[in-house]
Design a protein around this motif. Sequence first.
Motif, PDB file in Angstrom:
ATOM      1  N   LYS A 148       4.002   6.245   6.296  1.00  0.00           N
ATOM      2  CA  LYS A 148       4.231   5.464   5.080  1.00  0.00           C
ATOM      3  C   LYS A 148       3.341   5.900   3.922  1.00  0.00           C
ATOM      4  O   LYS A 148       3.805   6.021   2.782  1.00  0.00           O
ATOM      5  CB  LYS A 148       4.006   3.980   5.375  1.00  0.00           C
ATOM      6  N   ASN A 149       2.073   6.147   4.185  1.00  0.00           N
ATOM      7  CA  ASN A 149       1.164   6.593   3.119  1.00  0.00           C
ATOM      8  C   ASN A 149       1.559   7.964   2.589  1.00  0.00           C
ATOM      9  O   ASN A 149       1.502   8.222   1.383  1.00  0.00           O
ATOM     10  CB  ASN A 149      -0.277   6.625   3.634  1.00  0.00           C
ATOM     11  N   ARG A 152       4.551   7.585   0.358  1.00  0.00           N
ATOM     12  CA  ARG A 152       4.168   7.057  -0.963  1.00  0.00           C
ATOM     13  C   ARG A 152       3.582   8.156  -1.848  1.00  0.00           C
ATOM     14  O   ARG A 152       3.966   8.291  -3.019  1.00  0.00           O
ATOM     15  CB  ARG A 152       3.150   5.923  -0.796  1.00  0.00           C
ATOM     16  N   THR A 156       5.241   9.888  -5.301  1.00  0.00           N
ATOM     17  CA  THR A 156       4.483   9.974  -6.556  1.00  0.00           C
ATOM     18  C   THR A 156       4.548  11.383  -7.134  1.00  0.00           C
ATOM     19  O   THR A 156       4.806  11.572  -8.327  1.00  0.00           O
ATOM     20  CB  THR A 156       3.011   9.573  -6.314  1.00  0.00           C
ATOM     21  N   TYR A 242       6.682   1.675  -8.101  1.00  0.00           N
ATOM     22  CA  TYR A 242       6.255   1.946  -6.721  1.00  0.00           C
ATOM     23  C   TYR A 242       4.973   2.783  -6.710  1.00  0.00           C
ATOM     24  O   TYR A 242       4.072   2.558  -5.898  1.00  0.00           O
ATOM     25  CB  TYR A 242       7.382   2.679  -5.995  1.00  0.00           C
ATOM     26  N   THR A 243       4.881   3.727  -7.644  1.00  0.00           N
ATOM     27  CA  THR A 243       3.710   4.598  -7.734  1.00  0.00           C
ATOM     28  C   THR A 243       2.460   3.813  -8.106  1.00  0.00           C
ATOM     29  O   THR A 243       1.376   4.052  -7.562  1.00  0.00           O
ATOM     30  CB  THR A 243       3.957   5.713  -8.775  1.00  0.00           C
ATOM     31  N   TYR A 245       1.910   0.588  -7.688  1.00  0.00           N
ATOM     32  CA  TYR A 245       1.744  -0.614  -6.851  1.00  0.00           C
ATOM     33  C   TYR A 245       2.150  -1.915  -7.569  1.00  0.00           C
ATOM     34  O   TYR A 245       1.490  -2.939  -7.438  1.00  0.00           O
ATOM     35  CB  TYR A 245       0.291  -0.739  -6.378  1.00  0.00           C
TER      36      TYR A 245
END
Length: 293
Positions: A148-149, A152, A156, A242-243, A245
């Motif tokens: 998941k990380n 993300r 980005t 999303y980038t 947060y």
Amino acid sequence: MHANKMISEVWFWSLGGILTILTVLGNTLVIYLILSRKRLRNTVNWLLFSLALADLCVGLTHFPTMACNSASLCSKCVTTALRWLFLNLSMTNLCALTADRYMAIVTPLKYTVFKAKRRHLFFISAAWILPFVVHFAPFTWMYCAGMKNAVRHFLTVLLFVFKLPPFLLLFTACSRTLYIAQIQKKRERIRLSQLRFNGLSRQNINTVRLQGQAKTFAKALGIIVMIFLICYAIDIARLICYTFYCSKSIPWLFLPVQQLLFVCNSAINPMVYAFFKQDIRSELKRFVKCCVS
């Protein structure tokens, strides 16, 4: 509240089904016409063929895979990756088509040198290979592995390297193309009136008119790019949120609207070709007459 959600879902899947049918039928017809009519097999139409093929793939996979996911009949990992692959293919093919028209109208002398078939094959190949290499392979691996990380951070990087630049370049290139096309159209109108006044041959007048048709297609491309920018603006906004947060602040309605706009973009493209591009419009009229008779 539950009843409202049910009604929203019914509307969502109904509109999605209609847009899917329009996307598949429209792009299939464009592909058929280009393959079956020799006079349509030119370099610009091969770029349109490539874009129509990518849009057809969007229509065939987007809502069917979403329905498959909601029914828990298939892997969300694979279907999500496939959906984004074909959406990115539609974007890169539109970039290739815009680059071709930009060169043809803004730098026509260089375009005649750059018009070799190998160069157009390069544009089409790059439009299909880049999404596989840049997005599909790494995203599928990280998403399916549950990283998941990593996903993300990857999204980005993707936003600033693969999403925003084409978005901004399409807007800039298309605006410049339409501006130059409008200036050239005025000049050609003056030339046409001079040719008529001087009593020159119909062949010379037809040559000027044919040059004007290329400018007319620039308007069609402008409409296609404008629709694309509107349809994908929500996707860019969601990626930015999303980038940084702040994805929780996005209204829930954005996601279904985004999905509908993705397919809407692919459904409208063939309609624009059929209305603005004269050679495709002529062949479409013959095709309809043939079917009716």
